[in-house]
Design a protein around this motif. Structure first.
Motif, PDB file in Angstrom:
ATOM      1  N   VAL A 115      71.379 -12.528  38.860  1.00  0.00           N
ATOM      2  CA  VAL A 115      70.298 -12.501  39.857  1.00  0.00           C
ATOM      3  C   VAL A 115      70.734 -11.689  41.070  1.00  0.00           C
ATOM      4  N   TRP A 116      71.950 -11.919  41.548  1.00  0.00           N
ATOM      5  CA  TRP A 116      72.451 -11.150  42.690  1.00  0.00           C
ATOM      6  C   TRP A 116      72.625  -9.682  42.332  1.00  0.00           C
ATOM      7  N   LEU A 117      73.104  -9.409  41.125  1.00  0.00           N
ATOM      8  CA  LEU A 117      73.280  -8.032  40.659  1.00  0.00           C
ATOM      9  C   LEU A 117      71.946  -7.300  40.616  1.00  0.00           C
ATOM     10  N   LEU A 118      70.923  -7.934  40.049  1.00  0.00           N
ATOM     11  CA  LEU A 118      69.611  -7.279  39.951  1.00  0.00           C
ATOM     12  C   LEU A 118      68.964  -7.105  41.319  1.00  0.00           C
ATOM     13  N   ALA A 119      69.230  -8.015  42.258  1.00  0.00           N
ATOM     14  CA  ALA A 119      68.730  -7.843  43.625  1.00  0.00           C
ATOM     15  C   ALA A 119      69.383  -6.621  44.281  1.00  0.00           C
ATOM     16  N   ALA A 120      70.679  -6.428  44.040  1.00  0.00           N
ATOM     17  CA  ALA A 120      71.371  -5.257  44.578  1.00  0.00           C
ATOM     18  C   ALA A 120      70.920  -3.981  43.877  1.00  0.00           C
ATOM     19  N   VAL A 121      70.619  -4.074  42.580  1.00  0.00           N
ATOM     20  CA  VAL A 121      70.143  -2.912  41.819  1.00  0.00           C
ATOM     21  C   VAL A 121      68.800  -2.436  42.384  1.00  0.00           C
ATOM     22  N   ASP A 122      67.932  -3.373  42.737  1.00  0.00           N
ATOM     23  CA  ASP A 122      66.620  -3.002  43.285  1.00  0.00           C
ATOM     24  C   ASP A 122      66.729  -2.268  44.612  1.00  0.00           C
ATOM     25  N   LYS A 123      67.809  -2.483  45.349  1.00  0.00           N
ATOM     26  CA  LYS A 123      67.975  -1.839  46.654  1.00  0.00           C
ATOM     27  C   LYS A 123      68.610  -0.462  46.570  1.00  0.00           C
ATOM     28  N   ARG A 124      69.126  -0.095  45.405  1.00  0.00           N
ATOM     29  CA  ARG A 124      69.772   1.219  45.275  1.00  0.00           C
ATOM     30  C   ARG A 124      68.742   2.338  45.225  1.00  0.00           C
ATOM     31  N   LYS A 125      69.184   3.560  45.485  1.00  0.00           N
ATOM     32  CA  LYS A 125      68.277   4.694  45.638  1.00  0.00           C
ATOM     33  C   LYS A 125      68.077   5.522  44.377  1.00  0.00           C
ATOM     34  N   GLU A 126      68.873   5.303  43.320  1.00  0.00           N
ATOM     35  CA  GLU A 126      68.728   6.133  42.130  1.00  0.00           C
ATOM     36  C   GLU A 126      67.342   5.947  41.521  1.00  0.00           C
ATOM     37  N   ARG A 127      66.928   6.927  40.744  1.00  0.00           N
ATOM     38  CA  ARG A 127      65.555   6.932  40.244  1.00  0.00           C
ATOM     39  C   ARG A 127      65.335   5.967  39.082  1.00  0.00           C
ATOM     40  N   SER A 128      66.246   5.938  38.129  1.00  0.00           N
ATOM     41  CA  SER A 128      66.027   5.121  36.937  1.00  0.00           C
ATOM     42  C   SER A 128      66.845   3.831  37.020  1.00  0.00           C
ATOM     43  N   LEU A 129      66.342   2.816  36.357  1.00  0.00           N
ATOM     44  CA  LEU A 129      66.973   1.498  36.407  1.00  0.00           C
ATOM     45  C   LEU A 129      68.364   1.522  35.808  1.00  0.00           C
ATOM     46  N   PHE A 130      68.561   2.224  34.696  1.00  0.00           N
ATOM     47  CA  PHE A 130      69.880   2.190  34.067  1.00  0.00           C
ATOM     48  C   PHE A 130      70.930   2.871  34.924  1.00  0.00           C
ATOM     49  N   MET A 131      70.544   3.895  35.694  1.00  0.00           N
ATOM     50  CA  MET A 131      71.492   4.544  36.595  1.00  0.00           C
ATOM     51  C   MET A 131      71.867   3.607  37.745  1.00  0.00           C
ATOM     52  N   ARG A 132      70.875   2.896  38.272  1.00  0.00           N
ATOM     53  CA  ARG A 132      71.149   1.937  39.349  1.00  0.00           C
ATOM     54  C   ARG A 132      72.035   0.804  38.854  1.00  0.00           C
ATOM     55  N   LEU A 133      71.757   0.323  37.626  1.00  0.00           N
ATOM     56  CA  LEU A 133      72.538  -0.777  37.059  1.00  0.00           C
ATOM     57  C   LEU A 133      73.976  -0.355  36.818  1.00  0.00           C
ATOM     58  N   SER A 134      74.188   0.806  36.220  1.00  0.00           N
ATOM     59  CA  SER A 134      75.549   1.255  35.959  1.00  0.00           C
ATOM     60  C   SER A 134      76.299   1.537  37.255  1.00  0.00           C
ATOM     61  N   GLY A 135      75.620   2.098  38.242  1.00  0.00           N
ATOM     62  CA  GLY A 135      76.252   2.350  39.532  1.00  0.00           C
ATOM     63  C   GLY A 135      76.650   1.072  40.236  1.00  0.00           C
ATOM     64  N   GLU A 136      75.804   0.063  40.171  1.00  0.00           N
ATOM     65  CA  GLU A 136      76.119  -1.209  40.826  1.00  0.00           C
ATOM     66  C   GLU A 136      77.255  -1.937  40.119  1.00  0.00           C
ATOM     67  N   LEU A 137      77.277  -1.898  38.789  1.00  0.00           N
ATOM     68  CA  LEU A 137      78.375  -2.523  38.041  1.00  0.00           C
ATOM     69  C   LEU A 137      79.712  -1.865  38.381  1.00  0.00           C
ATOM     70  N   GLN A 138      79.707  -0.538  38.471  1.00  0.00           N
ATOM     71  CA  GLN A 138      80.934   0.177  38.817  1.00  0.00           C
ATOM     72  C   GLN A 138      81.343  -0.095  40.256  1.00  0.00           C
ATOM     73  N   ALA A 139      80.354  -0.247  41.144  1.00  0.00           N
ATOM     74  CA  ALA A 139      80.678  -0.542  42.545  1.00  0.00           C
ATOM     75  C   ALA A 139      81.283  -1.931  42.694  1.00  0.00           C
ATOM     76  N   ILE A 140      80.827  -2.891  41.903  1.00  0.00           N
ATOM     77  CA  ILE A 140      81.370  -4.245  41.976  1.00  0.00           C
ATOM     78  C   ILE A 140      82.831  -4.254  41.539  1.00  0.00           C
ATOM     79  N   VAL A 141      83.139  -3.562  40.450  1.00  0.00           N
ATOM     80  CA  VAL A 141      84.503  -3.570  39.924  1.00  0.00           C
ATOM     81  C   VAL A 141      85.442  -2.765  40.830  1.00  0.00           C
ATOM     82  N   ASN A 142      84.964  -1.662  41.368  1.00  0.00           N
ATOM     83  CA  ASN A 142      85.807  -0.823  42.228  1.00  0.00           C
ATOM     84  C   ASN A 142      85.741  -1.367  43.605  1.00  0.00           C
TER      85      ASN A 142
END
Length: 178
Positions: free
Chosen positions: A151-178
């Motif tokens: 739920v927290w991940l998807l809330a952060a994904v919705d706030k990202r600026k990338e155009r497609s959902l999968f790009m926002r999701l992959s970017g947020e997952l990588q940001a969490i780990v890094n």
């Protein structure tokens, strides 16, 4: 080369609609459709019959992994809207492919690490003792922990600026780990 062919093939022609409708219609010419079909023959992409646009295919093996793994299935079910599970599976699969391409690591391990890092261990439950409100900590089970993290991940994904959902999701997952 594939992207340039696809970009030139998918440039649609706008034709004005009949009078009174107030909108224009978008058409893809037969030549553009033929170019897309030639490009698609040797790739892992099929053409959607309704829109004549290429859509990535989630293979049966990938779909089975998405449905059998509890973490992936919970993520897919939380992304799913209006019962469109195949679309949610495609978003997750494309996000995992994007993670593999950008970070050159195992995307499932990165996903599970990101969910583990973001998941809470406990929650507080409010109870009344006499006239006081006391917060009592309570441990969460693994499914509840994952759900809160997703739920927290998807809330952060919705706030990202990338155009497609999968790009926002992959970017947020990588940001969490890094």
């Amino acid at each position: 080369m594939f992207r340039s062919l696809l970009r030139s093939a998918t440039t649609a022609i706008k034709v004005p609609a009949p009078l009174g409708s107030g909108a224009s219609r978008t058409y893809v010419t037969r030549k553009q459709t033929d170019i897309m079909k030639k490009v698609v023959i040797n790739s892992n992409i099929e053409i959607n019959k309704r829109t004549n646009m290429p859509t990535p295919v989630v293979t049966a093996e990938e779909r089975q992994r998405l449905r059998s793994d509890p973490l992936l299935s919970q993520l897919v079910n939380m992304i799913m809207r209006n019962g469109e599970k195949m679309k949610a599976e495609r978003f997750v699969q494309l996000a995992l492919r994007d993670i593999r391409q950008t970070s050159n690591s195992d995307p499932y391990k990165l996903l599970s690490d990101a969910i583990d890092l973001a998941s809470p261990m406990m929650e507080t439950k409010s109870t009344r003792i006499g006239s006081k409100v006391v917060h009592i900590p309570r441990a969460l089970n693994i499914r509840q922990r994952r759900r809160r993290a997703i739920v927290w991940l998807l809330a952060a994904v919705d706030k990202r600026k990338e155009r497609s959902l999968f790009m926002r999701l992959s970017g947020e997952l990588q940001a969490i780990v890094n």
